[in-house]
Design a protein around this motif. Sequence first.
Motif, PDB file in Angstrom:
ATOM      1  N   HIS A 196      -0.354  -4.946   0.116  1.00 13.86           N
ATOM      2  CA  HIS A 196       0.928  -4.286   0.397  1.00 13.86           C
ATOM      3  C   HIS A 196       2.065  -5.277   0.232  1.00 13.86           C
ATOM      4  N   GLY A 241       3.607   1.559  -1.541  1.00  8.47           N
ATOM      5  CA  GLY A 241       2.157   1.624  -1.700  1.00  8.47           C
ATOM      6  C   GLY A 241       1.741   2.886  -2.441  1.00  8.47           C
ATOM      7  N   SER A 299      -6.011   1.458  -0.083  1.00  5.60           N
ATOM      8  CA  SER A 299      -6.643   1.090   1.187  1.00  5.60           C
ATOM      9  C   SER A 299      -5.689   0.349   2.123  1.00  5.60           C
ATOM     10  N   GLY A 300      -4.572  -0.127   1.582  1.00 10.55           N
ATOM     11  CA  GLY A 300      -3.643  -0.911   2.389  1.00 10.55           C
ATOM     12  C   GLY A 300      -3.966  -2.395   2.379  1.00 10.55           C
TER      13      GLY A 300
END
Length: 152
Positions: free
Chosen positions: A88, A50, A84-85
């Motif tokens: 992923h 990420g 921001s996740g």
Amino acid sequence: MSVTLAAAIFLAATTARPAAPSSDAPLPRPHAEAAILQIESETVAAYLKGDAEKLDRIWADEYGSFLPNGAVLAKPDYLAGLRSGRIHYDVLEVESLTVQVFGHFAFASGRARVKGQDGSVTFNGLDGFLTVYHLRDGRWQAITTHASRRGT
């Protein structure tokens, strides 16, 4: 041909020096191919971690990614999703990769097994991909990637 003309041609041919390479001079093909393979390896690692900052350096400002679901993500949107996740990757395994270099442009293509999440949507499958690179200011930058679903 006069002796003077012959001497001038000989002198020009034996004393001419090639121009100093510019930072945008294409690398010899094997070096360029190795550079692209290294960038592709770094890209995979960045997706799995990420690491949006790494991808920000690899991708040109105008980078866009055409996803298997038909969506198009511009660089700022893709990076925001990674930061921001929301986006992923759990798995990203490149099964085949070829690189072709044409002067200031290079094309990396292959297949990759992918598994991950984009918000509430899970993606999982075998994708074909093509990434186009451009040599700028002495470094290769990805300008676009196109991926299509090949199977599961």
